[in-house]
Write an enzyme that holds these catalytic residues in place. Structure first.
Site, PDB file in Angstrom:
ATOM      1  NE  ARG A  50      -3.232  -2.325   2.940  1.00  0.00           N
ATOM      2  CZ  ARG A  50      -3.920  -2.578   4.034  1.00  0.00           C
ATOM      3  NH1 ARG A  50      -3.993  -1.680   4.997  1.00  0.00           N
ATOM      4  NH2 ARG A  50      -4.543  -3.732   4.173  1.00  0.00           N
ATOM      5  CG  ASP A  52       0.128   6.278   4.022  1.00  0.00           C
ATOM      6  OD1 ASP A  52      -0.705   5.369   4.157  1.00  0.00           O
ATOM      7  OD2 ASP A  52       1.033   6.517   4.838  1.00  0.00           O
ATOM      8  NE  ARG A 207       3.999  10.403   5.659  1.00  0.00           N
ATOM      9  CZ  ARG A 207       2.663  10.444   5.716  1.00  0.00           C
ATOM     10  NH1 ARG A 207       1.958   9.461   5.179  1.00  0.00           N
ATOM     11  NH2 ARG A 207       2.052  11.462   6.273  1.00  0.00           N
TER      12      ARG A 207
END
Lengths: 255, 255
Positions: A50, A52, A207
């Site tokens: 995945r 974001d 992140r």
């Protein structure tokens, strides 16, 4: 039936991330629609992982099963003709049935792009995080050297506790141990480019590592404190989460 | 009154070019509004030259007279706070009254960016012209060597006959003689980057030179035919006009 592997690049600005969600514009959703249009059947598309909302990709990998006998080279053209311009299929190939974009992945490379100048040049604004603050680069370099290896990265996991599965592991897996093969920083003018290669990443892990490393560079952490972070496995101790738009899924490697 | 020089970068995608036009979104128009907001008076803003709709700039230069005593560094912040994000003031400084962004310019550098790969990566799509055709690069290199020097560039002028004024020349000037100091091509992977430096450029001149050079690379012209083009001063003989979005005003030089 044959198994088709796609390499996909996208500008994530206008998307709610990779994964299909009802009512949201997603990259997986756009690909499912395009493949359905070209092959005549709605496919199940597996992605390498995945991403974001707002995260970009230079080469995400996906695969799907199809009855269609359309040659791979024509498939690239046909899919791009029906995809929006900010998603491009770079290549397509038929692969053995055993290939699965997520489970077969050996490692993923992410880049995180930071711009340090006072004013953000418009041509970089979509893919660079603007961070016009004085940073002690030596501290960041020392900090990043601590990260490679097999660690419990719980301190850098998303607060929500969502965890991306390790390739090859069962769906229920919720452990936060990952292996980071490589963590580097490169300076090019006012650009600061972080590169991370790992077997798999926790949700928000890159992140959070970048946000925390930047705060280390601004002396909000000492190097021993940064080092302790990993050991304490406590997300509340780490720094802030760097914004999504500086993150680029750069490459996925397979055996 | 003081004379303020601005260096401005913009993504031209959403603009009808530099020059103010009624009812159109232009870069000059956005700057006038921002300066008026910050200084309290609507300025006359001189640009280093016009750019067409869709053309980008890394460092266009502009100047205006103002009564405001706001320090130059604060001016940068204040202007950027009221400008849209796709236009950024990179720097501001007070300059002698004699400085005029267009008339004082010694030379301008334009880049034209071409992407030759089969599929256009989304992160390059705004600033690169997609040209996925086989090109004989040696022909292009031979052709581009013919261009530097003082020539009548009428063959590469816009069909409409609109001509950008030579810095320092009277407004009525309609001659098509220009001096090209430099014309280069650089290959970087699938990217082809043209660089042109000149005293001034005719309307569409860079885009017409690039369009014609690319057609030379595809053998639609021979090298002697290309060479004759310059001499014949006839726009109808040249190749097509490369699209605006590949063109970037890179730098303006002053004495």
């Amino acid at each position: 039936m044959s198994n088709v592997k796609l390499t996909v690049a996208f500008d994530g600005t206008g998307y709610q991330g990779w994964q299909v969600q009802p009512g949201a514009r997603t990259v997986q959703g756009a690909l499912i629609e395009a493949v359905a249009k070209v092959t005549g059947a709605k496919p199940v598309i597996h992605g390498s992982g995945r991403t974001d909302a707002g995260v970009h990709a230079r080469a995400l990998v996906a695969n799907f099963q199809t009855d269609s006998r359309i040659p791979a080279s024509q498939l690239v053209k046909a899919l791009n003709a029906s995809l929006p311009r900010d998603i491009r299929v770079l290549s397509a190939s038929r692969v053995p049935d055993s290939f699965h974009a997520r489970i077969s992945a050996k490692s993923k490379i992410y880049r995180y792009q930071v711009y340090r100048g006072a004013v953000m040049p418009p041509h970089l604004a979509r893919e660079f995080y603007h961070y016009p603050y004085p940073i002690d680069l030596e501290s960041v370099r020392h900090g990043i050297r601590i990260l490679p290896g097999e660690h419990d990265f719980a301190s850098f996991a998303a607060k929500s506790g969502k965890v991306e599965r390790v390739p090859g592991s069962p769906a229920q897996d919720r452990n936060t141990i990952r292996t980071l093969f490589r963590a580097e920083i490169r300076v090019s003018g006012k650009q600061l480019i972080f590169t991370f290669e790992g077997s798999g990443f926790l949700h928000h892990m890159v992140r959070n590592m970048v946000g925390t490393l930047l705060e280390l560079g601004r002396a909000r952490f000492t190097l021993p404190q940064f080092s302790e972070l990993l050991q304490k496995r406590d997300r509340t101790l780490a720094g802030s989460t760097a914004p999504a738009h500086g993150l680029v899924l750069w490459k996925v490697k397979y055996r």
